[in-house]
Design a protein around this motif. Structure first.
Motif, short mmCIF file in Angstrom:
data_model
loop_
_atom_site.label_atom_id
_atom_site.label_comp_id
_atom_site.label_asym_id
_atom_site.label_seq_id
_atom_site.Cartn_x
_atom_site.Cartn_y
_atom_site.Cartn_z
N CYS A 72 -8.00 26.01 16.24
CA CYS A 72 -8.67 27.32 16.33
C CYS A 72 -8.64 27.96 17.71
CB CYS A 72 -10.14 27.17 15.91
SG CYS A 72 -10.33 26.65 14.19
N ILE A 73 -8.40 27.21 18.76
CA ILE A 73 -8.62 27.69 20.13
C ILE A 73 -7.68 28.81 20.54
CG2 ILE A 73 -7.20 25.93 21.27
CD1 ILE A 73 -10.48 27.41 22.59
N VAL A 74 -6.43 28.81 20.13
CA VAL A 74 -5.48 29.78 20.66
C VAL A 74 -5.44 31.07 19.86
CG1 VAL A 74 -3.07 30.19 21.29
CG2 VAL A 74 -4.10 27.96 21.69
N ASN A 75 -4.98 31.03 18.64
CA ASN A 75 -4.82 32.25 17.83
C ASN A 75 -5.72 32.25 16.60
OD1 ASN A 75 -2.84 33.47 19.43
ND2 ASN A 75 -1.27 32.16 18.54
N GLY A 76 -6.80 31.53 16.65
CA GLY A 76 -7.69 31.46 15.50
C GLY A 76 -7.32 30.32 14.57
N CYS A 77 -8.19 30.03 13.67
CA CYS A 77 -8.01 28.92 12.73
C CYS A 77 -6.98 29.31 11.67
CB CYS A 77 -9.34 28.58 12.07
SG CYS A 77 -10.67 28.24 13.22
N ASP A 78 -5.83 28.62 11.69
CA ASP A 78 -4.77 28.94 10.74
C ASP A 78 -4.03 27.71 10.22
OD1 ASP A 78 -3.38 28.21 13.00
OD2 ASP A 78 -2.37 30.12 13.25
N ALA A 79 -4.50 26.52 10.58
CA ALA A 79 -3.88 25.24 10.17
C ALA A 79 -2.49 25.06 10.77
CB ALA A 79 -3.86 25.08 8.66
N SER A 80 -2.15 25.83 11.78
CA SER A 80 -0.83 25.68 12.41
C SER A 80 -0.69 24.33 13.09
CB SER A 80 -0.59 26.81 13.41
OG SER A 80 -1.58 26.78 14.43
#
Length: 148
Positions: A72-80
């Motif tokens: 979640c820290i960089v571009n939001g929570c996206d499961a990347s």
């Protein structure tokens, strides 16, 4: 004499812009009951997997929370953070900081497998990450309360 700029010239446009941004920010929160109809066994699957892992290795709760944070820290929570490397793409899973979290990835993979068996193509990976981190925190909190 120079022109005096009135404060309202700055604050009114700012408040108008802010009023449009606020509703979209609040719509991003996870509704814990979102999957009650489409995947009613989801909470049980997550709890069972996190608890099984916790009793084998108590640090799993912290690694699940850390994995969720890294997602979640960089571009939001996206499961990347769950993406593997391919020939054309460098995934986040293999970054040096995430390679230190193999137990968390194992737990998430087990949960994903069980969820797919129970509710195919229903639950997002980011929701699985979020629920697993939440369950880890609850488990540790309850364990600490019981031991104090």
């Amino acid at each position: 004499m120079g022109h005096r700029v009135h404060f309202s010239y700055f604050i009114i446009p700012f408040l108008c812009l802010f009023s449009f941004l606020v509703p979209s920010a609040y719509s991003q929160f996870l509704d814990y009951k979102f999957y009650d109809r489409s995947c009613p066994d989801l909470p049980v699957i997550v709890v069972r997997n996190v608890w099984e892992a916790y009793w084998k290795e108590s640090r799993v709760a912290a690694t699940l929370l850390r994995l969720h944070f890294h997602d979640c820290i960089v571009n939001g929570c996206d499961a990347s953070v769950l993406l593997d490397d391919t020939e054309d793409f460098k995934g986040e899973k293999s970054t040096p900081v995430n390679r230190m979290l193999p137990l968390a990835f194992e737990v998430i993979d087990n949960i994903k497998e069980d969820v797919e068996s129970a509710c195919p193509s229903t639950v997002s990976c980011v929701d699985i990450l979020t629920l697993a981190a939440r369950e880890g925190v609850i488990l540790v909190t309850n364990t600490l309360r019981a031991n104090s």
